[in-house]
Design a protein around this motif. Structure first.
Motif, PDB file in Angstrom:
ATOM      1  N   THR A 139     -37.644 -17.746  55.597  1.00 34.92           N
ATOM      2  CA  THR A 139     -38.306 -18.695  55.109  1.00 34.92           C
ATOM      3  C   THR A 139     -38.981 -19.524  55.972  1.00 34.92           C
ATOM      4  OG1 THR A 139     -36.445 -19.056  53.504  1.00 34.92           O
ATOM      5  CG2 THR A 139     -37.980 -20.902  53.603  1.00 34.92           C
ATOM      6  N   SER A 140     -38.807 -19.762  57.271  1.00 37.02           N
ATOM      7  CA  SER A 140     -39.723 -20.323  58.316  1.00 37.02           C
ATOM      8  C   SER A 140     -40.845 -19.310  58.413  1.00 37.02           C
ATOM      9  CB  SER A 140     -38.786 -20.451  59.514  1.00 37.02           C
ATOM     10  OG  SER A 140     -37.483 -21.337  59.360  1.00 37.02           O
ATOM     11  N   LEU A 141     -40.785 -18.341  58.556  1.00 33.58           N
ATOM     12  CA  LEU A 141     -41.872 -17.413  58.882  1.00 33.58           C
ATOM     13  C   LEU A 141     -42.791 -17.400  57.463  1.00 33.58           C
ATOM     14  CD1 LEU A 141     -43.151 -15.148  60.520  1.00 33.58           C
ATOM     15  CD2 LEU A 141     -42.007 -13.496  59.233  1.00 33.58           C
ATOM     16  N   ALA A 142     -42.401 -17.595  56.329  1.00 36.72           N
ATOM     17  CA  ALA A 142     -43.308 -17.315  55.200  1.00 36.72           C
ATOM     18  C   ALA A 142     -43.908 -18.803  55.110  1.00 36.72           C
ATOM     19  CB  ALA A 142     -42.545 -17.588  53.949  1.00 36.72           C
ATOM     20  N   LEU A 143     -43.244 -20.077  55.559  1.00 33.86           N
ATOM     21  CA  LEU A 143     -43.962 -21.497  55.717  1.00 33.86           C
ATOM     22  C   LEU A 143     -45.015 -21.260  56.667  1.00 33.86           C
ATOM     23  CD1 LEU A 143     -41.112 -23.553  55.179  1.00 33.86           C
ATOM     24  CD2 LEU A 143     -42.964 -23.145  53.363  1.00 33.86           C
ATOM     25  N   LEU A 144     -44.833 -20.846  57.869  1.00 31.24           N
ATOM     26  CA  LEU A 144     -45.932 -20.740  58.875  1.00 31.24           C
ATOM     27  C   LEU A 144     -47.068 -19.746  58.467  1.00 31.24           C
ATOM     28  CD1 LEU A 144     -43.687 -20.161  62.084  1.00 31.24           C
ATOM     29  CD2 LEU A 144     -44.895 -22.138  61.340  1.00 31.24           C
ATOM     30  N   GLN A 145     -46.630 -18.650  57.754  1.00 29.01           N
ATOM     31  CA  GLN A 145     -47.959 -17.935  57.386  1.00 29.01           C
ATOM     32  C   GLN A 145     -48.633 -18.547  56.292  1.00 29.01           C
ATOM     33  OE1 GLN A 145     -46.022 -13.351  57.956  1.00 29.01           O
ATOM     34  NE2 GLN A 145     -46.301 -14.180  55.877  1.00 29.01           N
ATOM     35  N   TRP A 146     -48.071 -19.173  55.100  1.00 25.66           N
ATOM     36  CA  TRP A 146     -48.838 -19.898  54.299  1.00 25.66           C
ATOM     37  C   TRP A 146     -49.673 -21.092  54.983  1.00 25.66           C
ATOM     38  CZ3 TRP A 146     -50.011 -19.054  49.349  1.00 25.66           C
ATOM     39  CH2 TRP A 146     -49.507 -18.081  48.917  1.00 25.66           C
ATOM     40  N   LEU A 147     -48.931 -21.900  55.991  1.00 24.33           N
ATOM     41  CA  LEU A 147     -49.711 -22.817  56.614  1.00 24.33           C
ATOM     42  C   LEU A 147     -50.987 -22.515  57.276  1.00 24.33           C
ATOM     43  CD1 LEU A 147     -46.990 -25.155  58.296  1.00 24.33           C
ATOM     44  CD2 LEU A 147     -48.345 -25.736  56.235  1.00 24.33           C
ATOM     45  N   TYR A 148     -50.927 -21.300  57.870  1.00 24.86           N
ATOM     46  CA  TYR A 148     -51.957 -20.401  58.768  1.00 24.86           C
ATOM     47  C   TYR A 148     -53.065 -20.074  57.477  1.00 24.86           C
ATOM     48  CZ  TYR A 148     -54.705 -17.066  61.281  1.00 24.86           C
ATOM     49  OH  TYR A 148     -55.628 -16.481  62.064  1.00 24.86           O
ATOM     50  N   LEU A 149     -52.596 -19.623  56.220  1.00 28.70           N
ATOM     51  CA  LEU A 149     -53.588 -19.371  55.457  1.00 28.70           C
ATOM     52  C   LEU A 149     -54.372 -20.497  54.619  1.00 28.70           C
ATOM     53  CD1 LEU A 149     -54.531 -16.593  53.762  1.00 28.70           C
ATOM     54  CD2 LEU A 149     -52.456 -17.166  52.033  1.00 28.70           C
ATOM     55  N   TRP A 150     -53.324 -21.636  54.639  1.00 26.67           N
ATOM     56  CA  TRP A 150     -54.102 -22.832  54.231  1.00 26.67           C
ATOM     57  C   TRP A 150     -55.193 -23.350  54.914  1.00 26.67           C
ATOM     58  CZ3 TRP A 150     -53.798 -25.165  49.726  1.00 26.67           C
ATOM     59  CH2 TRP A 150     -54.105 -26.575  49.442  1.00 26.67           C
ATOM     60  N   ARG A 151     -55.199 -23.027  56.135  1.00 23.14           N
ATOM     61  CA  ARG A 151     -56.163 -23.520  57.082  1.00 23.14           C
ATOM     62  C   ARG A 151     -57.441 -22.831  56.674  1.00 23.14           C
ATOM     63  NH1 ARG A 151     -54.151 -22.461  62.898  1.00 23.14           N
ATOM     64  NH2 ARG A 151     -56.178 -23.089  63.306  1.00 23.14           N
ATOM     65  N   HIS A 152     -57.479 -21.720  56.340  1.00 20.63           N
ATOM     66  CA  HIS A 152     -58.667 -21.018  55.833  1.00 20.63           C
ATOM     67  C   HIS A 152     -59.393 -21.312  54.595  1.00 20.63           C
ATOM     68  CE1 HIS A 152     -57.054 -18.672  59.156  1.00 20.63           C
ATOM     69  NE2 HIS A 152     -58.126 -18.363  59.591  1.00 20.63           N
ATOM     70  N   PHE A 153     -58.621 -22.282  54.012  1.00 19.64           N
ATOM     71  CA  PHE A 153     -59.366 -22.762  52.388  1.00 19.64           C
ATOM     72  C   PHE A 153     -60.458 -23.329  52.457  1.00 19.64           C
ATOM     73  CE2 PHE A 153     -55.365 -22.203  49.698  1.00 19.64           C
ATOM     74  CZ  PHE A 153     -55.273 -20.748  49.780  1.00 19.64           C
ATOM     75  N   SER A 154     -60.546 -24.186  53.625  1.00 23.84           N
ATOM     76  CA  SER A 154     -61.957 -25.033  53.705  1.00 23.84           C
ATOM     77  C   SER A 154     -63.410 -24.211  53.734  1.00 23.84           C
ATOM     78  CB  SER A 154     -61.839 -25.750  55.177  1.00 23.84           C
ATOM     79  OG  SER A 154     -61.918 -25.041  56.176  1.00 23.84           O
ATOM     80  N   ASN A 155     -62.920 -22.752  54.207  1.00 22.22           N
ATOM     81  CA  ASN A 155     -64.206 -22.198  53.957  1.00 22.22           C
ATOM     82  C   ASN A 155     -64.875 -21.764  52.764  1.00 22.22           C
ATOM     83  OD1 ASN A 155     -66.280 -20.306  54.569  1.00 22.22           O
ATOM     84  ND2 ASN A 155     -64.996 -18.895  55.535  1.00 22.22           N
TER      85      ASN A 155
END
Length: 484
Positions: free
Chosen positions: A342-358
């Motif tokens: 679960t911690s790994l999934a949250l980190l990956q989704w946070l990393y993915l969220w950072r690219h939403f501004s593009n």
């Protein structure tokens, strides 16, 4: 072999072009020199010779094994140990010597390259044979010295030993062999883990934490070998072991006292796979496995929504078949895996969220938002059904809606990108859903016949229309290319 078939077809076409006057003799000679037309018969002959050598080696090996079996009881332990270790070392040393590519030698001619390829293939085969001998040595040595242990422990140790060889040589074949052996040991040990109560040994810990170990042990090897096969098998092994360890379908059907584990088993695999990004890891500059991970997430959703769309799964019986020991195990041990994943999934989704501004990735953002919605709805439905109140018809309706949305999304993706797999995957899901609902509920035989005929006609018409659409799309792209 694929390249040889291409050269053979190219030679036939080139000869036909020369006869028709499309190319002259000079151009034909250049093609013949570039693609080595004169060596095609040599390749076929070498392949035939290699097959004969392989068959002869198998017969020779069987003869040696038969000789050893006939004299096994008469030999002392020292002779047996020397024979086993010598065979193992000679096979691996010879395989490594033939497989290793010399750095100081450059092969310029075709014959030199073919000879190097034959030696490399022979060495590769000897290394695989050495990995098989490792398991035979472990079994025979444990029998000789009366070492106690379970059968699944042998497969786990064997798989880890082959994994060490795979990391040392960076061979995909050894990595796949290793994960197959580990999974065999896992399933063998899983039955003993739930059928008998004993002390927590290292092998039981490996079985219990296989979802984590499958990723930690094999994903780095997939990057070293740059193998999509190895990554895909390790991801599938992690997902399947998580399902077997948490037993979500049994817990959902029998109203488990630990609803979070059921929810985690359903939503963690797609959450991890869809948000997976190769660029998270240092020194990785290419998204080699992200498309494969997302395809596996869609496959998981397809199987999950199809299973959850059945009515029987949401009916809660008045009994619970789980034993107290199994309930205790499910209450505590899997929390380690669930917490880390679960911690790994949250980190990956946070990393993915950072690219939403593009703004250039609007399509990717929309697809990711839909997948996130699938995860949230699935988690909410399963948790509320177990922890608060049974949902019954509402859960069945929502799961059927999710399955239909996924099927329509795949069809839309296939039409937009011109991909057959996505289009036909969506068509298969939609057809299975219609037929399953028709067979699940009490309907008249005439209506069932009508549904089967309607689905068959719809599939045929959709296939013909889609192929015509792809043909028109290809012609349009070709016309645009010629204009440019």
């Amino acid at each position: 072999m694929i390249f040889d078939n291409f050269r053979r077809k190219l030679r036939q076409e080139a000869q036909l072009w020369r006869e028709e006057g499309l190319i002259d003799a000079t151009l034909y000679q250049q093609l013949a020199e570039r693609y080595q037309f004169n060596h095609l018969e040599t390749v076929a002959r070498d392949r035939f010779v290699f097959i004969l050598i392989g068959l002869g080696s198998i017969l020779l090996g069987l003869g040696v094994i038969t000789f050893v079996a006939a004299n096994w009881q008469a030999w002392s332990k020292e002779v047996k140990l020397t024979l086993l270790l010598s065979l193992f070392l000679v096979t691996n040393i010879a395989g490594f010597s033939l497989w290793r590519q010399p750095v100081t030698v450059k092969y310029n001619t075709y014959n030199q390259k073919a000879a190097r390829r034959r030696k490399n293939l022979l060495g590769h085969g000897l290394l695989i044979f050495g990995a098989l001998l490792l398991g035979a040595n472990l079994g025979l040595l444990s029998q000789m010295f009366h070492l106690s242990g379970e059968s699944y422990e042998l497969f786990l140790v064997w798989g880890l030993g082959v994994l060490t060889m795979a990391y040392s040589l960076r061979l995909t074949s050894l990595g796949i062999m290793s994960i197959i052996l580990v999974i065999i040991g896992y399933f063998w040990g899983l039955g003993e883990y739930y059928s008998t109560v004993g002390e927590m040994t290292w092998a039981r810990l490996v079985v219990q934490h296989m979802p984590l170990l499958a990723g930690v042990l094999f994903v780095p090897l997939a990057y070293l070998c740059k193998s999509r096969w190895l990554f895909g098998i390790s991801a599938i092994a992690s997902v399947i072991s998580l399902q077997f360890n948490l037993q979500p379908l049994t817990s959902l059907a029998h109203n488990s006292t630990v609803p979070w584990l059921t929810t985690a088993a359903f939503v963690l695999p797609p959450a991890l796979l869809w948000s997976y990004d190769d660029l998270i890891f240092p020194k990785v500059t290419d998204r080699l496995f992200q498309p494969l991970a997302r395809n596996l997430a869609l496959v998981h959703f397809s199987v999950l929504f199809y299973i959850l769309s059945f009515r029987w799964l949401w009916e809660t019986p008045s009994y619970n078949p789980s034993t107290p020991e199994n309930i205790a195990r499910l209450n505590w041990l899997p929390w380690i895996d669930v917490a880390i994943l679960t911690s790994l999934a949250l980190l990956q989704w946070l990393y993915l969220w950072r690219h939403f501004s593009n703004r250039r990735q609007r399509k990717l953002d929309l697809t990711t938002i839909v997948i996130g919605g699938f995860i949230i709805v699935t988690a909410a439905v399963t948790f509320v059904h177990q922890a608060i109140s049974p949902l019954g018809v509402i859960a069945i309706f929502l799961c059927n809606v999710l399955l239909a949305m996924l099927a329509c999304g795949l069809i839309r993706e296939g039409l937009e990108l011109g991909e057959r797999r996505a289009f036909w995957g969506g068509m298969v899901l939609l057809t299975l859903q219609i037929i399953s609902r028709m067979l699940e509920y009490n309907t008249a035989l005439l209506f069932k016949s009508f549904v089967f005929v309607l689905c068959g006609v719809a599939v045929i018409l959709a296939g013909l229309w889609f192929e015509r659409y792809l043909s028109a799309l290809g012609n349009r792209e070709w016309e645009l290319g010629t204009r440019e």
